[in-house]
Design an enzyme around this catalytic site. Sequence first.
Site, short mmCIF file in Angstrom:
data_model
loop_
_atom_site.label_atom_id
_atom_site.label_comp_id
_atom_site.label_asym_id
_atom_site.label_seq_id
_atom_site.Cartn_x
_atom_site.Cartn_y
_atom_site.Cartn_z
N ASN A 1 0.87 -1.18 0.00
CA ASN A 1 0.00 0.00 0.00
C ASN A 1 0.90 1.23 0.00
O ASN A 1 1.43 1.62 1.04
CB ASN A 1 -0.89 -0.02 1.26
N LYS B 1 0.16 4.25 -0.54
CA LYS B 1 -0.54 5.45 -0.03
C LYS B 1 -0.30 6.64 -0.96
O LYS B 1 -0.21 6.45 -2.16
CB LYS B 1 -0.11 5.74 1.40
N HIS C 1 -9.39 0.92 5.17
CA HIS C 1 -8.09 1.14 5.80
C HIS C 1 -8.27 2.13 6.96
O HIS C 1 -9.10 3.04 6.89
CB HIS C 1 -7.10 1.70 4.78
N GLU D 1 -6.71 4.61 7.86
CA GLU D 1 -6.58 6.03 7.50
C GLU D 1 -7.86 6.56 6.84
O GLU D 1 -8.19 7.73 6.98
CB GLU D 1 -5.34 6.23 6.61
N GLU E 1 -4.76 -5.10 11.04
CA GLU E 1 -3.77 -4.03 11.16
C GLU E 1 -4.00 -3.25 12.45
O GLU E 1 -4.81 -2.30 12.47
CB GLU E 1 -3.91 -3.06 9.98
N GLY F 1 3.03 2.29 10.78
CA GLY F 1 4.00 3.37 10.62
C GLY F 1 4.75 3.75 11.88
O GLY F 1 5.40 4.80 11.92
N SER G 1 3.94 -1.98 10.26
CA SER G 1 5.40 -1.92 10.42
C SER G 1 6.11 -3.19 9.99
O SER G 1 7.11 -3.59 10.61
CB SER G 1 5.77 -1.54 11.86
C1 PEP Z 1 -0.60 0.27 6.33
O1 PEP Z 1 -0.85 1.45 6.44
O2 PEP Z 1 -1.43 -0.50 5.82
C2 PEP Z 1 0.66 -0.22 6.84
C3 PEP Z 1 0.75 -1.49 7.11
O3 PEP Z 1 1.65 0.70 7.01
P1 PEP Z 1 3.14 0.44 7.56
O4 PEP Z 1 3.66 -0.84 6.92
O5 PEP Z 1 3.93 1.62 7.12
O6 PEP Z 1 3.04 0.31 9.03
#
Ligand code: PEP
Length: 243
Positions: free
Chosen positions: A10, A12, A89, A91, A161, A167, A204
Amino acid sequence: MENKKIVVGNMKMNLTAEEISDYLKEINGQVGSNRVVICPTSIYIPYFLKQDYLVGLQNTFLHESGAYTGEISPKQAASMGIAVTIIGHSERRMYFDEKDKLINEKVKEAIKQNLRVILCIGETAEERNMMRTEKVLRKQILGGLRGLEKDMFDNVILAYEPIWAIGTGEVPTNEEITKTIGYIKSLVLEIYDYESIPVLYGGSVTDKNIKELNKIPNVSGFLVGGASTKPKKFLKIIEVAVK
Ligand code: PEP
């Protein structure tokens, strides 16, 4: 035993056109698997199509077409050869105020157009500290998948998640992830009588921790944010999990 996982990137709202061009030089021809899905910022999608991986959207809308400025429909996505869409998601839930009801409608429309849906679920740090993780996941699963017929589940992938892990560099232990994924799978079995729902872990995931995370027995793959924008790191994750 077949142990190949799914890896979804992803990206983003990251990278400029010039950076995307450099990214593609490093990625294209190196992936070689339809178990890898790259979800770039949507204006770049034509550059990613017809390569050695699948392409997904980071979000799709709940109608086929019409006066919905700025949105992309699953029907349009399918017409471009896009196979997958991410829905719900954290976000989108956080910054665009998306609630389970809207997410559920988006899920249904995407499945109607034969896209694979990656439905994201996960708890905040506060909810975790209050031991509410399972309650939150239950609500998100019931809300997001409400009204789906059993055969529609073949198009659904869940992505667990934890929001506090996205992040931040913080990752739950393998035991915690195993337990939570076990809960998710048993819930889907109990409520929808669907046995083999794939569940990804996201939050992460990096080239440094992928070997360890890949040992989780019941994980079907990984949703990768930040590291998916760095070709070498992303290719390393793919190598460990998919190849
Ligand atoms: C995400 O936003 O779906 C995600 C997993 O981000 P990150 O890997 O940067 O934590």
